[in-house]
Design an enzyme around this catalytic site. Structure first.
Site, PDB file in Angstrom:
ATOM      1  CG  HIS A 155      -1.887  -1.284   1.265  1.00  0.00           C
ATOM      2  ND1 HIS A 155      -3.078  -1.315   1.168  1.00  0.00           N
ATOM      3  CD2 HIS A 155      -1.551  -2.601   1.796  1.00  0.00           C
ATOM      4  CE1 HIS A 155      -3.314  -2.899   1.437  1.00  0.00           C
ATOM      5  NE2 HIS A 155      -2.390  -3.074   1.928  1.00  0.00           N
ATOM      6  CB  SER A 276      15.637  21.010 -16.822  1.00  0.00           C
ATOM      7  OG  SER A 276      15.268  21.836 -16.922  1.00  0.00           O
ATOM      8  CE  LYS A 282      13.227  18.473 -12.526  1.00  0.00           C
ATOM      9  NZ  LYS A 282      12.226  19.319 -13.815  1.00  0.00           N
ATOM     10  CG  ASN A 284      14.516  15.590 -15.532  1.00  0.00           C
ATOM     11  OD1 ASN A 284      14.122  15.842 -14.044  1.00  0.00           O
ATOM     12  ND2 ASN A 284      13.815  16.599 -16.436  1.00  0.00           N
ATOM     13  CD  GLU A 289       9.921  11.857 -16.301  1.00  0.00           C
ATOM     14  OE1 GLU A 289       9.506  12.500 -16.992  1.00  0.00           O
ATOM     15  OE2 GLU A 289      10.893  12.172 -15.226  1.00  0.00           O
TER      16      GLU A 289
END
Ligand code: ARG
Length: 362
Positions: A155, A276, A282, A284, A289
């Site tokens: 959970h 970025s 950052k 990424n 993704e």
């Protein structure tokens, strides 16, 4: 070139030709179409429908055409309807009238089903090979981190302490099921539709068993009406690819999370991350993704073909031409995604101090 204009006084309207044209995407089937044509030439010769001289000319021309297709020298024209008609144009350009002899005892209906099976059998094996590499990357990492500890979740809540080796190895097990699905699919798909003709075979004395063997199939489909209508093999392949896509999306989600500053469990190697310009701090996890995002396409492609086939009368209907783009999309996107995802998994570092610290606090 079209293969069917004989009884029409004029060609189709431009808009109709544009709608029915498929060569811009089914050109990918060209090498498989040539392979099945070579098997068909043998069948025509063995049945004494063409003599040895014609058979040899057809064979030589097909082999030459294959080279030209692979090198890009032979290309479809704007006036070619589909891969079958473009290649037949190629044959007649080389041989004149004799080129048309290949048409005896065959229809585009059994041809396209055969080509598509050959294409998929080839590419599902490539996907299987790429999955094995991803599995190996997970297993190597799981061995490296077998003594790293972390909280295990249910959970999305801390549940029990676990070895990070087990956490990583779980994906190799899911991928093993994908591989066994491909194997199972392969044995069911491995029957040749060639010889089914338009729907009811041919009265010419050709032996489909021999053509099947030449193409590497295990045998021949038992019913020609089913053979030209059946796209179960495509639906099953799309379903297998959708499940693989879902597995990759779950990997993607996990790794996006693990590489976040909040988790800080995994550092993705620079070669497999992006930055970025406006926020230089950052890093990424774009590969993860995209693995997550592409699942939508794999599921959509399966749904699209299921919907096309639903309620479709048997034997061949032109609706079936819609099978190809979704298949190419799933195959090509999986083959595009698996190598960088594997590279990302293989090169990533697990921050064992951070996972242990989170475990202590569990
Ligand atoms: N391009 C067609 C397809 O992909 C080939 C079969 C055409 N057959 C026909 N009877 N019009 O389905």
């Amino acid at each position: 070139m079209t293969l069917w204009g004989g009884r029409f006084s004029e060609g189709p309207a431009d808009s109709v030709f544009a709608l029915s044209r498929s060569v811009q995407f089914d050109w990918r089937l060209a090498p498989y179409d040539i392979a099945s044509s070579l098997a068909h030439v043998h069948a025509l010769e063995a049945g004494s429908i063409i003599n040895a001289k014609v058979a040899a000319s057809l064979r030589d021309a097909l082999i030459e055409l294959r080279k030209e297709v692979l090198s890009g020298k032979f290309q479809p024209h704007a006036t070619d309807e589909d891969v079958h008609s473009a290649l037949e144009r190629g044959l007649t350009e080389k041989l004149g009238e004799i080129g048309g002899a290949i048409r005896a005892g065959r229809s585009r209906n059994d041809q396209v089903a055969t080509d598509l099976k050959l294409y998929l059998m080839d590419n599902m094996l490539k996907i299987g090979a790429a999955l094995v590499k991803l599995q190996e990357a997970f297993i190597a990492q799981s061995l490296e981190y077998v003594d790293a500890y972390a909280p295990g979740f249910t959970h999305i809540q801390h549940a029990q302490p676990i070895s990070f080796g087990q956490e990583l190895a779980k994906h190799a097990v899911a991928l093993e099921r994908d591989l066994s699905r491909i194997k199972d699919w392969f044995s069911r798909t491995n029957l040749s539709p060639l010889g089914s003709g338009a729907l009811a075979g041919t009265s010419l004395p050709i032996n489909p068993t021999e053509s099947a063997a030449r193409l590497g199939f295990d045998g021949v489909v038992p019913n020609s009406i089913d053979a030209v209508a059946d796209r179960d093999f495509a639906l099953e392949a799309l379903s297998i690819m959708a499940i693989i896509g879902v597995h990759l999306s779950r990997i993607g989600e996990e790794w996006t999370l693990w590489s976040s500053s909040e988790f800080g469990w995994a550092s993705i190697d620079d070669a497999y991350a992006t930055g970025s310009s406006i926020m230089p701090q950052k890093k990424n996890a774009d590969v993860a993704e995209l693995a997550r995002g592409k699942a939508g396409r794999f599921i959509g492609n399966l749904t699209a073909l299921l919907t096309t086939v639903k309620g479709l009368p048997f034997s061949y209907n032109r609706d079936l031409q819609e099978d190809k783009e979704v298949i190419f999309s799933s195959v090509e996107n999986l083959l595009l995604l698996l190598p960088p995802l594997t590279g990302m998994v293989r090169s990533r570092t697990i921050e064992r101090q951070k996972t242990a610290r989170d475990f202590d606090g569990a």
